[in-house]
Scaffold this motif. Structure first.
Motif, PDB file in Angstrom:
ATOM      1  N   GLY A  63       9.518  54.504  -4.946  1.00  0.00           N
ATOM      2  CA  GLY A  63      10.614  53.594  -4.621  1.00  0.00           C
ATOM      3  C   GLY A  63      11.548  54.144  -3.563  1.00  0.00           C
ATOM      4  O   GLY A  63      12.458  53.450  -3.118  1.00  0.00           O
ATOM      5  N   THR A  77      16.333  54.783  -0.411  1.00  0.00           N
ATOM      6  CA  THR A  77      15.552  53.787  -1.130  1.00  0.00           C
ATOM      7  C   THR A  77      14.862  52.866  -0.123  1.00  0.00           C
ATOM      8  O   THR A  77      15.359  52.668   0.985  1.00  0.00           O
ATOM      9  N   LYS A  78      13.747  52.320  -0.507  1.00  0.00           N
ATOM     10  CA  LYS A  78      12.993  51.463   0.395  1.00  0.00           C
ATOM     11  C   LYS A  78      13.658  50.091   0.515  1.00  0.00           C
ATOM     12  O   LYS A  78      14.230  49.586  -0.468  1.00  0.00           O
ATOM     13  N   GLU A  80      12.628  47.120   0.481  1.00  0.00           N
ATOM     14  CA  GLU A  80      12.173  46.052  -0.406  1.00  0.00           C
ATOM     15  C   GLU A  80      12.860  46.060  -1.765  1.00  0.00           C
ATOM     16  O   GLU A  80      12.754  45.099  -2.529  1.00  0.00           O
ATOM     17  N   HIS A  81      13.573  47.156  -2.068  1.00  0.00           N
ATOM     18  CA  HIS A  81      14.279  47.232  -3.356  1.00  0.00           C
ATOM     19  C   HIS A  81      15.780  46.940  -3.203  1.00  0.00           C
ATOM     20  O   HIS A  81      16.555  47.201  -4.127  1.00  0.00           O
ATOM     21  N   HIS A  82      16.166  46.404  -2.047  1.00  0.00           N
ATOM     22  CA  HIS A  82      17.583  46.191  -1.754  1.00  0.00           C
ATOM     23  C   HIS A  82      18.273  45.328  -2.804  1.00  0.00           C
ATOM     24  O   HIS A  82      19.338  45.689  -3.330  1.00  0.00           O
ATOM     25  N   LEU A  84      17.441  44.569  -5.898  1.00  0.00           N
ATOM     26  CA  LEU A  84      17.486  45.230  -7.209  1.00  0.00           C
ATOM     27  C   LEU A  84      18.594  46.270  -7.254  1.00  0.00           C
ATOM     28  O   LEU A  84      19.390  46.334  -8.201  1.00  0.00           O
ATOM     29  N   LEU A  85      18.681  47.106  -6.216  1.00  0.00           N
ATOM     30  CA  LEU A  85      19.667  48.182  -6.194  1.00  0.00           C
ATOM     31  C   LEU A  85      21.080  47.661  -6.000  1.00  0.00           C
ATOM     32  O   LEU A  85      22.044  48.254  -6.480  1.00  0.00           O
TER      33      LEU A  85
END
Length: 239
Positions: A63, A77-78, A80-82, A84-85
């Motif tokens: 991740g 963080t990648k 694509e996880h924006h 979620l984070l």
């Protein structure tokens, strides 16, 4: 520890992007200790380990990634996880900022718990009542009954929140008194808590007083006061 593992640890721990030259300087001694190599060879090995590490984190099962930022490298963080984070970040508690007197009082409680306000004030050579209220409000300390002496003053101890905030398994993981003295000395120079309140003369001598008053674990266990549980309503620090 492999060179790649060393590079990984350095990038993870760095607060700002760390350059290739900085990494080379940090690992050069350990590389040379294993086998002879000139500066150019060390640099090539670090570059190869960095490229391998970057490729490892680029895989879908991770991740986070190693990203080149502002001339250096850092873990991020990648993209694509924006979403979620972003939701996670909103749920986080704001960071706790403690003044030096508050940090010092918290340390006294951590090492001497359970302990009363008069005992804390004697060690610090300054009234600690106001700081106690702050630490209670931050849920870093709580009441632990009353001491079985005249006046039955309230005893205080650290909480689970304290352990979580400072990354401790239990109070047995607290640093030694010598390490604590060094920590406080650095804090007084403003190196650990930017923007913290300036300590008074009484505060700056409290670390020495605490060190002089320290006991071995066996002595502390032998001298634990008899505790009485607070009846209902007596846990109020204003009592």
């Amino acid at each position: 520890m492999s060179l790649k593992a060393q590079i990984e640890a350095i990038i993870y721990a760095a607060e700002t992007p760390i350059t290739l030259d900085q990494m080379v300087g940090l690992v050069k001694e350990s590389v040379l200790a294993k086998d002879a190599a000139d500066d150019a060879e060390v640099r090539l090995r670090v570059r190869a380990a960095l490229d391998e590490l970057t490729a490892d984190y680029a895989a879908g099962e991770h991740g986070i990634e190693v990203r080149q930022v502002a001339g250096g490298y850092r873990m991020s963080t990648k993209p694509e996880h924006h979403d979620l984070l972003r939701s996670f970040a909103k749920s986080l508690k704001p960071p706790i900022r403690l003044s030096l007197p508050a940090l010092e009082t918290l340390a006294v409680i951590a090492y001497k718990q359970p302990v009363t306000v008069p005992e804390i004030s004697e060690i610090r050579s300054v009234d600690s009542s106001g700081v106690i209220a702050t630490l209670l409000d931050r849920k870093l300390i709580t009441t632990a009954g009353r001491k079985a002496v005249i006046g039955r003053p309230i005893l205080y101890k650290t909480t689970k929140e304290f352990l979580m905030r400072f990354g401790l398994k239990d109070v047995a993981e607290l640093p030694s008194m010598e390490e604590f003295e060094k920590l406080v000395a650095e804090s007084f120079q403003g190196e650990l808590i930017p923007g913290a309140d300036s300590p008074s003369t009484a505060d700056t001598s409290a670390a020495e007083a605490l060190a002089e008053d320290s006991q071995t674990e066996a002595q502390i266990a032998a001298n634990q006061p008899e505790l009485e549980e607070c009846p209902a309503g007596e846990n109020d620090p204003a009592a």
